[in-house]
Motif scaffolding. Structure first.
Motif, mmCIF file in Angstrom:
data_model
loop_
_atom_site.group_PDB
_atom_site.id
_atom_site.type_symbol
_atom_site.label_atom_id
_atom_site.label_comp_id
_atom_site.label_asym_id
_atom_site.label_seq_id
_atom_site.Cartn_x
_atom_site.Cartn_y
_atom_site.Cartn_z
ATOM 1 N N GLY A 38 -14.610 53.260 39.077
ATOM 2 C CA GLY A 38 -15.742 54.025 38.265
ATOM 3 C C GLY A 38 -15.531 55.498 37.626
ATOM 4 O O GLY A 38 -16.863 55.481 37.025
ATOM 5 N N SER A 39 -15.087 55.769 38.020
ATOM 6 C CA SER A 39 -14.937 57.665 36.990
ATOM 7 C C SER A 39 -14.402 57.982 36.944
ATOM 8 O O SER A 39 -14.044 59.164 35.933
ATOM 9 N N GLN A 40 -13.397 56.923 36.658
ATOM 10 C CA GLN A 40 -11.888 57.293 35.206
ATOM 11 C C GLN A 40 -13.129 57.275 33.989
ATOM 12 O O GLN A 40 -12.030 58.175 33.544
ATOM 13 N N GLY A 41 -14.162 57.123 33.268
ATOM 14 C CA GLY A 41 -14.929 57.520 32.435
ATOM 15 C C GLY A 41 -15.559 59.063 32.965
ATOM 16 O O GLY A 41 -15.509 59.380 31.702
ATOM 17 N N ILE A 42 -16.026 59.366 33.370
ATOM 18 C CA ILE A 42 -15.954 60.783 33.564
ATOM 19 C C ILE A 42 -15.001 61.880 33.550
ATOM 20 O O ILE A 42 -15.036 62.912 32.998
ATOM 21 N N ILE A 43 -13.601 61.371 34.807
ATOM 22 C CA ILE A 43 -12.894 62.323 35.007
ATOM 23 C C ILE A 43 -11.614 61.723 34.622
ATOM 24 O O ILE A 43 -11.375 59.759 34.752
#
Length: 177
Positions: A52-57
């Motif tokens: 879920g955090s791949q788009g952010i980090i």
């Protein structure tokens, strides 16, 4: 196995915990995460958060960071409720697992075959957690959470509570993936 006063030596127990957590990290990094699958427990939550955090980090929040972060408050609660002896070996297991998750190279052991991934991951992680339990430890996470909850819901076993928690993690993982 060398026995000291009828017990396994502490060194052997700690070696079993360290080897077991190494196998668990191999299953988590190189089978479940590499295949886009989720395991139960805090490691499963960490895989979901990473995805879920791949788009952010770039690459997402590393599994070991989330695993450690989720366990810190749990260890503090366990320590407060049941004392340091309750969390001592689990602390070793958690530190070892998070360290292995951080340093082990990642190989995609099952390729794109989800059936093989489930089989390989289940066997490798099962042997790993078995070694940890034989060493008298845990890795924190849902085992410790279940033990804390069971103190208040004594009509349920730790295994029953773990099944409910782990099923919830896997169901969320099915939704995410």
């Amino acid at each position: 196995m060398k026995l000291v006063n009828g017990k396994r030596s502490q060194l052997l127990e700690y070696l079993m915990i360290i080897a077991g957590t190494g196998l668990m990290a191999l299953a988590i990094n190189s089978v479940f995460d590499a295949s886009g699958m989720v395991t139960g427990g805090f490691s499963g939550i960490a895989i979901i958060i990473k995805a879920g955090s791949q788009g952010i980090i770039d690459g997402g929040i590393p599994i070991w960071v989330t695993n450690m972060g989720l366990n810190i408050p749990l260890f503090l609660i366990g320590w407060k409720i049941n004392g340091f002896s309750f969390v001592k070996k689990a602390l070793i297991g958690e530190i070892a697992l998070s360290t292995w998750l951080a340093i082990e190279p990642v190989w995609n052991l099952a390729g794109n075959d989800l059936l093989l991934a489930a089989l390989y991951g289940g066997v490798i992680q099962g042997v790993g957690i078995g070694l940890v339990f034989l060493g008298g430890g845990t890795t924190g996470g849902t085992d410790m959470m279940a033990a804390i909850i069971q103190k208040y819901l004594q009509q349920y076993s730790i295994a029953q509570i773990m099944q409910v928690i782990d099923a919830g993690v896997v169901l969320v993982g099915m939704y995410v993936f």
